[in-house]
Design a protein around this motif. Sequence first.
Motif, PDB file in Angstrom:
ATOM      1  N   GLY A 142     -16.103   3.800 -17.201  1.00 31.17           N
ATOM      2  CA  GLY A 142     -16.006   3.341 -18.585  1.00 31.17           C
ATOM      3  C   GLY A 142     -15.944   1.823 -18.627  1.00 31.17           C
ATOM      4  N   THR A 143     -15.205   1.318 -19.588  1.00 31.56           N
ATOM      5  CA  THR A 143     -15.054  -0.135 -19.707  1.00 31.56           C
ATOM      6  C   THR A 143     -14.318  -0.666 -18.483  1.00 31.56           C
ATOM      7  N   VAL A 144     -14.818  -1.758 -17.953  1.00 30.07           N
ATOM      8  CA  VAL A 144     -14.199  -2.328 -16.769  1.00 30.07           C
ATOM      9  C   VAL A 144     -13.385  -3.557 -17.162  1.00 30.07           C
ATOM     10  N   GLY A 170     -13.344  -3.543  -5.312  1.00 35.81           N
ATOM     11  CA  GLY A 170     -12.406  -3.440  -4.187  1.00 35.81           C
ATOM     12  C   GLY A 170     -11.820  -2.040  -4.081  1.00 35.81           C
ATOM     13  N   GLN A 171     -11.478  -1.465  -5.230  1.00 30.60           N
ATOM     14  CA  GLN A 171     -10.935  -0.105  -5.231  1.00 30.60           C
ATOM     15  C   GLN A 171     -11.963   0.886  -4.698  1.00 30.60           C
ATOM     16  N   VAL A 172     -13.202   0.713  -5.121  1.00 32.96           N
ATOM     17  CA  VAL A 172     -14.245   1.642  -4.668  1.00 32.96           C
ATOM     18  C   VAL A 172     -14.477   1.463  -3.159  1.00 32.96           C
ATOM     19  N   GLY A 190       0.821  -1.219   0.000  1.00 34.78           N
ATOM     20  CA  GLY A 190       0.000   0.000   0.000  1.00 34.78           C
ATOM     21  C   GLY A 190       0.843   1.252   0.000  1.00 34.78           C
ATOM     22  N   GLY A 191       0.270   2.301  -0.545  1.00 38.31           N
ATOM     23  CA  GLY A 191       0.987   3.570  -0.611  1.00 38.31           C
ATOM     24  C   GLY A 191       0.034   4.740  -0.449  1.00 38.31           C
ATOM     25  N   PHE A 192      -1.059   4.696  -1.218  1.00 41.25           N
ATOM     26  CA  PHE A 192      -2.096   5.741  -1.145  1.00 41.25           C
ATOM     27  C   PHE A 192      -1.501   7.131  -1.365  1.00 41.25           C
ATOM     28  N   ARG A 206      -3.653   6.216 -12.997  1.00 44.88           N
ATOM     29  CA  ARG A 206      -3.176   6.298 -14.369  1.00 44.88           C
ATOM     30  C   ARG A 206      -2.835   4.948 -14.970  1.00 44.88           C
ATOM     31  N   SER A 207      -2.704   3.932 -14.106  1.00 45.02           N
ATOM     32  CA  SER A 207      -2.044   2.716 -14.580  1.00 45.02           C
ATOM     33  C   SER A 207      -2.827   2.029 -15.690  1.00 45.02           C
ATOM     34  N   LEU A 208      -4.134   1.897 -15.520  1.00 44.81           N
ATOM     35  CA  LEU A 208      -4.886   1.204 -16.563  1.00 44.81           C
ATOM     36  C   LEU A 208      -4.970   2.045 -17.831  1.00 44.81           C
ATOM     37  N   GLY A 229     -10.077   5.688 -15.032  1.00 43.11           N
ATOM     38  CA  GLY A 229      -9.425   5.255 -13.789  1.00 43.11           C
ATOM     39  C   GLY A 229     -10.417   5.095 -12.648  1.00 43.11           C
ATOM     40  N   VAL A 230     -10.021   4.255 -11.677  1.00 48.67           N
ATOM     41  CA  VAL A 230     -10.920   4.061 -10.528  1.00 48.67           C
ATOM     42  C   VAL A 230     -10.212   4.187  -9.183  1.00 48.67           C
ATOM     43  N   GLY A 231      -8.885   4.223  -9.196  1.00 46.68           N
ATOM     44  CA  GLY A 231      -8.125   4.078  -7.951  1.00 46.68           C
ATOM     45  C   GLY A 231      -8.407   5.106  -6.872  1.00 46.68           C
ATOM     46  N   GLY A 245      -0.892  -2.755  -4.626  1.00 50.11           N
ATOM     47  CA  GLY A 245      -2.187  -3.141  -4.070  1.00 50.11           C
ATOM     48  C   GLY A 245      -3.304  -3.114  -5.093  1.00 50.11           C
ATOM     49  N   GLN A 246      -3.003  -2.653  -6.311  1.00 50.36           N
ATOM     50  CA  GLN A 246      -4.071  -2.436  -7.295  1.00 50.36           C
ATOM     51  C   GLN A 246      -4.340  -3.623  -8.205  1.00 50.36           C
ATOM     52  N   GLY A 247      -3.546  -4.688  -8.103  1.00 48.40           N
ATOM     53  CA  GLY A 247      -3.851  -5.898  -8.864  1.00 48.40           C
ATOM     54  C   GLY A 247      -3.500  -5.839 -10.342  1.00 48.40           C
ATOM     55  N   HIS A 248      -2.425  -5.123 -10.693  1.00 47.76           N
ATOM     56  CA  HIS A 248      -2.076  -5.030 -12.117  1.00 47.76           C
ATOM     57  C   HIS A 248      -1.720  -6.380 -12.722  1.00 47.76           C
ATOM     58  N   VAL A 249      -1.135  -7.278 -11.916  1.00 50.36           N
ATOM     59  CA  VAL A 249      -0.743  -8.578 -12.466  1.00 50.36           C
ATOM     60  C   VAL A 249      -1.982  -9.263 -13.048  1.00 50.36           C
ATOM     61  N   THR A 250      -3.073  -9.124 -12.348  1.00 47.29           N
ATOM     62  CA  THR A 250      -4.310  -9.749 -12.800  1.00 47.29           C
ATOM     63  C   THR A 250      -4.911  -9.007 -13.991  1.00 47.29           C
ATOM     64  N   SER A 251      -5.056  -7.691 -13.853  1.00 53.21           N
ATOM     65  CA  SER A 251      -5.700  -6.918 -14.936  1.00 53.21           C
ATOM     66  C   SER A 251      -4.897  -6.994 -16.228  1.00 53.21           C
ATOM     67  N   TRP A 252      -3.577  -6.857 -16.107  1.00 54.00           N
ATOM     68  CA  TRP A 252      -2.754  -6.874 -17.322  1.00 54.00           C
ATOM     69  C   TRP A 252      -2.816  -8.273 -17.956  1.00 54.00           C
TER      70      TRP A 252
HETATM   71  N1  MCN Z   1      -9.530  -1.153 -13.264  1.00 51.29           N
HETATM   72  C1  MCN Z   1     -10.418  -1.874 -14.037  1.00 51.29           C
HETATM   73  N2  MCN Z   1     -11.305  -1.201 -14.847  1.00 51.29           N
HETATM   74  C2  MCN Z   1     -11.350   0.155 -14.863  1.00 51.29           C
HETATM   75  C3  MCN Z   1     -10.480   0.906 -14.041  1.00 51.29           C
HETATM   76  C4  MCN Z   1      -9.534   0.217 -13.268  1.00 51.29           C
HETATM   77  O1  MCN Z   1     -10.426  -3.092 -13.976  1.00 51.29           O
HETATM   78  N3  MCN Z   1     -12.188   0.794 -15.682  1.00 51.29           N
HETATM   79  C5  MCN Z   1      -8.530  -1.839 -12.428  1.00 51.29           C
HETATM   80  C6  MCN Z   1      -7.136  -1.679 -13.023  1.00 51.29           C
HETATM   81  O2  MCN Z   1      -6.878  -2.625 -13.987  1.00 51.29           O
HETATM   82  C7  MCN Z   1      -6.252  -1.806 -11.793  1.00 51.29           C
HETATM   83  C8  MCN Z   1      -7.101  -1.152 -10.703  1.00 51.29           C
HETATM   84  O3  MCN Z   1      -8.459  -1.216 -11.168  1.00 51.29           O
HETATM   85  O4  MCN Z   1      -6.040  -3.161 -11.510  1.00 51.29           O
HETATM   86  C9  MCN Z   1      -6.741   0.326 -10.423  1.00 51.29           C
HETATM   87  O5  MCN Z   1      -6.531   0.959 -11.643  1.00 51.29           O
HETATM   88  P1  MCN Z   1      -6.332   2.532 -11.857  1.00 51.29           P
HETATM   89  O6  MCN Z   1      -7.597   3.254 -11.646  1.00 51.29           O
HETATM   90  O7  MCN Z   1      -5.635   2.675 -13.162  1.00 51.29           O
HETATM   91  O8  MCN Z   1      -5.364   3.021 -10.671  1.00 51.29           O
HETATM   92  P2  MCN Z   1      -3.808   2.716 -10.509  1.00 51.29           P
HETATM   93  O9  MCN Z   1      -3.584   1.287 -10.754  1.00 51.29           O
HETATM   94  O10 MCN Z   1      -3.013   3.716 -11.233  1.00 51.29           O
HETATM   95  O11 MCN Z   1      -3.619   2.911  -8.957  1.00 51.29           O
HETATM   96  C10 MCN Z   1      -3.389   4.153  -8.365  1.00 51.29           C
HETATM   97  C11 MCN Z   1      -4.514   4.471  -7.401  1.00 51.29           C
HETATM   98  C12 MCN Z   1      -4.141   5.545  -6.501  1.00 51.29           C
HETATM   99  S1  MCN Z   1      -3.734   7.024  -7.216  1.00 51.29           S
HETATM  100  C13 MCN Z   1      -4.103   5.370  -5.135  1.00 51.29           C
HETATM  101  S2  MCN Z   1      -3.655   6.651  -4.117  1.00 51.29           S
HETATM  102  C14 MCN Z   1      -4.427   4.118  -4.576  1.00 51.29           C
HETATM  103  C15 MCN Z   1      -5.268   3.298  -5.428  1.00 51.29           C
HETATM  104  O12 MCN Z   1      -4.863   3.293  -6.697  1.00 51.29           O
HETATM  105  N4  MCN Z   1      -3.610   3.513  -3.695  1.00 51.29           N
HETATM  106  C16 MCN Z   1      -3.861   2.212  -3.368  1.00 51.29           C
HETATM  107  N5  MCN Z   1      -5.689   2.140  -4.917  1.00 51.29           N
HETATM  108  C17 MCN Z   1      -4.947   1.505  -3.973  1.00 51.29           C
HETATM  109  N6  MCN Z   1      -5.216   0.233  -3.623  1.00 51.29           N
HETATM  110  C18 MCN Z   1      -4.412  -0.387  -2.739  1.00 51.29           C
HETATM  111  N7  MCN Z   1      -4.708  -1.655  -2.398  1.00 51.29           N
HETATM  112  N8  MCN Z   1      -3.336   0.221  -2.174  1.00 51.29           N
HETATM  113  C19 MCN Z   1      -3.034   1.495  -2.468  1.00 51.29           C
HETATM  114  O13 MCN Z   1      -1.964   2.062  -1.945  1.00 51.29           O
END
Ligand code: MCN
Length: 775
Positions: free
Chosen positions: A655-657, A665-667, A241-243, A538-540, A728-730, A496-503
Amino acid sequence: MTEVGKARKRKEDARLLTGRTRWTDNLRQPGMLHVAFLRSPMAHARITRVDVTGARELPGVFAAFTGQDVADEQGSLPCAWPVSEDIVIPEHPPMAVSEVRYAGEIVACVVATDRYRAADALEAIEVDYEPLPPVLDLEAALAPDSPKVHEAGNQAFSVKITSGDVEGAFRDAPVVIDRTYVQQRLIGAAMEPRAVLAATDGDSYTLWTSTQIPHVLRVMLAMVTGIPEHQLRVIAPDVGGGFGTKLQVTAEEVLCLLLSRRLGKAVKWTESRSEGNMAVHQGRGQLQHVRLAAEADGRIRGLQVDLLADMGAYLMLVTPGIPMLGATMFNAIYKMDAYEFACKGVFTTKTPTDAYRGAGRPEATFAIERIMDELAAELRLDPIEVRRRNWIKHEEFPYTTIAGLTYDSGNYEAATDRALQLFGYDKLRAEQADRRDRGDPVQLGIGVSTFTEMCGLAPSRMLGEANYGAGGWEHASVRMLPTGKVEVVTGTSPHGQGHVTSWSQIAADALGVPFEDVTVVHGDTAISHKGMDTYGSRSLVVGGVAVLQACEKVREKARRLAAHLLECAPDDLEFAGGAFTVKGTDSRTTIQELALAAFAAHNLPEGAEARLDSDATFDPVNYSFPHGTHLAAVEVDTETGQVRVRSYVAVDDVGTVINPLIVEGQVHGGIAQGIGQALYEEAVYDAEGNLLTATLADYLVPSAADLPDFVTDRTETPATSNPLGAKGVGEAGTIASTPAVVNAIVDALRPHGVRDVPMPCTPERVWRALEGGRA
Ligand code: MCN
C-alpha cells in the motif's frame, strides 16, 4: 514533496551503528549482582535432588537457589492465547521444581558479584536426574502408548475449521494432489542476545529488558510475580533485533525480578549465544499434510490442510496461536469452493516454540505455494499460469475468502507482471531449456511465490473472536513543545524497524514541521503509558495511524487557538506548510508560534488549557493484507547437490509507503531470513533430545556472501482499512521467499524425477533427492 514517501535515512542509525547507545547489557546499577542459570542437560527427567550448597560457599557468590526454594513465589509463565476449549495449559514454573521437559530448562541459579564467578559456581551445583523417555516425533507423540510430556497427555489442543463442501470438492475431482511438508524448527539469531536487569528501591521495581513488548510484559509480570503493576516499570532500551523471539514473557525476566525482590539488589543476566539457542523459544515446527483438488484446467476446487504443530515442552505466551495465524491463510490469494483446516498442537520434550518472523503465515504460504507448483507440473502448465487462473482479480476486491477473511484491496496481476518483467522470465526459461538439452550438470531452476498475508495485528474485536488474550489497538501521544519542536510518544516498541524515522515523517507532514524537529520516545512504561508493542507487522498500520490521528487532534487544537488569536472562525483558516492563514488574507500564524502561545497562556480561548498536545488510540476495522510476487532463479549442481541463488526479484505491494528505504531494508532482511529456512537453518535434535545446533558454528545463518543482490520493486494498492492506506511489511520477505527458493530447486530437478526436497535444502539433501529420483 511531503515527508511521507521520502527515502529518509534512519535517524536512529548513527547511534546504533557507532555503539553510542544503550543495550541492556551496558547498563549498570549501584551494587549490581550477576545471575547465571543452571540448565538441564537432559530433555526429559525427574529431578530427585538439587544441592546448591557447594555454589553458595564459593568466593563472590551472594546466593544460590533451586526451583524448590522459590516454588511458592515464582508463579507459572503465562499463555495468553488459549485457542480452543480443549486446550491444556500445563504449569510452567520459570525454574523447574520436580521435572525437566527440555534440554536447556532452568533448574537452579547463582547470584554473584560478577558474571564469571556466577557462571563458574554453576559447576558446584549437584543435580540428580532420573531420566524419562524423550518425546520427539509429532506423530509418535500422539500414539496412545507414547511417553507423556505432561500428565494430561501430549495433545495441547485440536481445532477444525470447515468452509464449503469439502467432500464434494474432492469427490470425482479430475486432479488431486496430496503432499506432506515439514516445517523445520528455526532458532532466532537477533544480533543482541537476551539481557535483563532488574532493580528495586524497596518499594518499586524497574526491569530493563531486551524485549519487543514492554507494555504487555509489565501486565504479565505483575500477574505472574504479584508485584503491583503500578510499582513495576518496564523499559526496553535499544533492542538489537527480535524477529518474534523477544515477543515473550521469559523465565529469566521473572526470575531476575524475583531475585531482585528477595535480595533487595539489582541483578543482571545476559545470555550466551549457546544458552540462547537452547532456551529462546524456537519458530516453525510443523508437519503439514495438504490435499488439493482441482479441475483439469487447473482451477482449484478445494483444499484440505491437516497440521501437527510442535508446541515443544510448554505453551509460551502465544504458542498455540502461531499455527492458528495460518488457519485462514493456506487458501492465500486463490479462489476455491471448499476449505478445511485441522490442527493439533503437540507437546514434545524440546524447547518451546512460539513466534518467529511471519509466525504461521510462512508455513501456510509455503504449503500452498509448493502445492500450486505441483498442480502446475501435474497439468503441464506454467506455474505462473496456474496461479493466474485461480487468483482473486483486482476488480473483485474487497473479497471475502473461503476462510472468511475480507481482503480489502490487492492487485496480484500488476505485482506479478512487474516481477516477471524485472526477472526476465522468458529468457531464464530459455536458458533452463538449453541447460536441460545440453545435460549441463548445473541445472537452472525458477521458483515463484505469489503471496499475501494477514498482518497488522489488530483489530481487538477480531482478536477477541480468535480467543487472543489482549487487544490490538495502539496508542500515541503528541506534544508540541514551547519552542515549536514535537515529541511523539508511541506505544510501539521498535527493535530494528526504524519507527523513530517513520513516525517523524508522519508527524512532520501532519503538523507541517521539519522532519528534524520531531523526536520519538518509546519503550518505557513510565513515559509511554499505553501500548501494545511491536510484532505481527502491526506498528505502522495501527501505531503509525495513532500517531497521525494524535497529530491531527493537535492540529485542530492549534486551529482553534489560531482562530482565537487571529480573530476569525476556525473554518476561515487554511493550514499549509505549518501555518494557519485566514483565507484570502495574508494574516497568518505558524504552528510553532502557537506552541509558544499555548505555553505562555496569556491569551487562550475560553476553556482551553495551556498545552498543545493530544493523544489517540487506534483500533482498525480489519487486518492488513500486503501481497507480492517473488521470483528466484537457482543453480543446482546435480553432481554435488550445491544450490546457489543466482537472482531474486521481489515486487511487494504494501500500500502507501512511508519510507521506501526502510521498506526495502525490511524486504531484504526478510528475504535473507526466508532463504535461511529454505537452504541453511534447522534446529537439530538427536535421539535423546539434545540440541545439536547450539552454536552459530552448527546453526547456519546465511551471510551477505551467500545471497545474491536482491532486485526489489513495488506496486502500490492502498489499504482501505486505515487512513494512511498502508499495509505492513515487517514479515513479507520472510513469508514469500522460502517457497520461491524451494520451488526453484524442485523446478531445476523435476526432469530428474525429484518432486520435493525437505528443508533446509542442504547439498546432502538435494543429492539424496536426486538419488531417490534416479532410483
Ligand atoms: N513501513 C513503511 N511503509 C509501509 C509499511 C511499513 O514505511 N507501507 C515501515 C514502517 O514505518 C516501519 C517498518 O516499515 O518503520 C516496519 O513496519 P511494520 O510492517 O509495521 O512492522 P513492525 O514495525 O510492526 O515490525 C514488526 C516486524 C516483525 S513482526 C518482525 S518479526 C521483524 C520485522 O518487523 N523483526 C525485525 N522487522 C525487523 N527488523 C529488524 N531490524 N529487526 C527485527 O527484529
